[in-house]
Design a protein around this motif. Structure first.
Motif, mmCIF file in Angstrom:
data_model
loop_
_atom_site.group_PDB
_atom_site.id
_atom_site.type_symbol
_atom_site.label_atom_id
_atom_site.label_comp_id
_atom_site.label_asym_id
_atom_site.label_seq_id
_atom_site.Cartn_x
_atom_site.Cartn_y
_atom_site.Cartn_z
ATOM 1 N N LEU B 190 0.802 -1.228 0.000
ATOM 2 C CA LEU B 190 0.000 0.000 0.000
ATOM 3 C C LEU B 190 0.838 1.283 0.000
ATOM 4 O O LEU B 190 0.530 2.216 -0.753
ATOM 5 N N LEU B 192 3.720 1.687 -1.331
ATOM 6 C CA LEU B 192 4.265 1.748 -2.699
ATOM 7 C C LEU B 192 3.202 2.250 -3.678
ATOM 8 O O LEU B 192 3.473 3.102 -4.535
ATOM 9 N N ILE B 193 1.994 1.718 -3.547
ATOM 10 C CA ILE B 193 0.898 2.123 -4.430
ATOM 11 C C ILE B 193 0.554 3.598 -4.204
ATOM 12 O O ILE B 193 0.385 4.366 -5.150
ATOM 13 N N ASP B 194 0.485 4.001 -2.930
ATOM 14 C CA ASP B 194 0.229 5.420 -2.631
ATOM 15 C C ASP B 194 1.277 6.312 -3.286
ATOM 16 O O ASP B 194 0.958 7.344 -3.872
ATOM 17 N N GLU B 195 2.526 5.909 -3.167
ATOM 18 C CA GLU B 195 3.612 6.731 -3.701
ATOM 19 C C GLU B 195 3.559 6.782 -5.230
ATOM 20 O O GLU B 195 3.852 7.820 -5.830
ATOM 21 N N THR B 196 3.177 5.661 -5.844
ATOM 22 C CA THR B 196 3.065 5.611 -7.307
ATOM 23 C C THR B 196 2.086 6.673 -7.798
ATOM 24 O O THR B 196 2.313 7.323 -8.822
#
Lengths: 249, 249
Positions: B190, B192-196
């Protein structure tokens, strides 16, 4: 403990910055690209070199996967610990008589984008418990999320990350290409993108699927295919096929 | 003005809810699925029917694209405005002697997930300026982001949304399938996904690309292909090919 970071790319920069912000002293940042190295060293006030690798207790190799092995051979010291930051390589790729480890931060790093380091999960693998404790303690200064992980598991973590991050970003690139072609501001899509991610905090992604493929809306699928070409068309077909397989449509 | 919403799915629910929250009275919510309709009507305290469509000034059709035409034929009144909420259909698909419009909210809707309606862009197309003003004023009560849009442009907005939302969510589903298979908690991904997503607020997605394909890391690409099969393998190959084409690797 003397720590040296090797590399001058995105991971090296953020690793050095994360440690520096927490007051962990770095003995050196070492790499080939003097320009990039100098920028990092000046911003973080660190010693740097492109030629003479300093004597240290811990070397953290932050270079591309295909360079890890070659770079690891430059460390000729024996009584030290060497860790790479790759998601996919085994620690045994490190080529020397030192103790070997993997120190994998699960995040996407760009120099121009600040990060909240404390949220980054770190996955650590070492040869013995002492090194495990050493690296875990070090990572815990930076992050609240530090775990042990085997190489086998780490490979799948990296693979999952490629889907959830690298490919997602590429979809944003292709989406922007489409909207740019019609002079539609990409900003229009930001609330939609935010919501797409917010949803998976509350709903299983499989349950959250929307769009023409999962509705099996053949007319729209055909219309869209007529609007696309080349790689975007290939992506469109592949993704729809995969969606329809997942939901047995 | 008497407003009727037709449909009992995700879009109908959120449209009815968005209006209700802002105190815009709805004369009726009409649909086939009595179970779903009843749930919505009870939650929002609205009259509902599966049989008798009420007389109204504005009908907003919130049903799947393939049902819009058929549903629109149920409206036999002439002096009224009928709008559909499809991203891809022309307003002319509406089949009756009334005035026709498109009223497209760019968002992904799931009943179980609350939304901030004011951030949703609405794209409106009508036959004349009076109807444009009427629907724009109505949408503006709910959202801060209301625009005129032709059918031609709207098709591309919808297509972009499929890439940026539907396909992104499917990548999350396939990613979770991979991590589940190794008993790796999907929560790890999560941040990582937020940062993406955070990244594309600051950097062009094309500039933010990371991962083995854009580094042309052939060894990792081959390793990953060995770990995958079926649709996930197809996605892996298609996305990497598209990334490498985009960066001319």
């Amino acid at each position: 403990m003397q720590i040296v970071i090797i590399g001058s790319g995105n991971v090296a920069y953020h690793m050095a910055k994360a440690f520096s912000l927490k007051g962990i002293p770095l003995a050196q940042i070492f790499g080939r690209n003097e320009n990039e190295l100098k920028k990092i060293a000046e911003e973080l006030n660190l010693p740097y070199s492109t030629e003479r690798l300093k004597d240290a207790d811990l070397y953290i190799i932050c270079v591309s996967d295909h360079s890890v092995e070659e770079v690891s051979k430059m460390i000729t010291k024996k009584n030290c610990l060497v860790a790479h930051t790759s998601g996919s390589l085994p620690k045994e790729i490190l080529s020397g008589e030192y103790r070997k480890a993997s120190f994998y931060p699960l995040q996407t790093f760009s120099k121009s984008k600040d990060l909240e380091y404390e949220k980054i999960p770190f996955f650590i693998e070492t040869e013995n418990k002492e090194d495990q404790k050493l690296l875990s303690d070090l990572a815990s200064v930076v992050s609240k999320n530090v775990m042990e992980s085997t190489h086998e598991k780490r490979k799948y973590i990296h693979l999952t990350a490629v889907f959830a991050c690298n490919f997602v970003n590429h979809l944003f690139s292709r989406a922007k290409e489409i909207s740019d072609s019609q002079e539609i501001p990409f900003d229009y899509f930001l609330p939609l993108i935010d919501e797409t991610v917010q949803k998976i905090y509350e709903i299983e992604p499989k349950m959250a699927q929307t769009g023409p493929a999962v509705r099996n809306d053949v007319r729209i699928l055909q219309l869209h295919e007529q609007l696309l070409k080349d790689e975007s068309l290939e992506i469109y077909k592949t993704m729809n096929h995969s969606i329809q397989k997942m939901y047995e449509l």
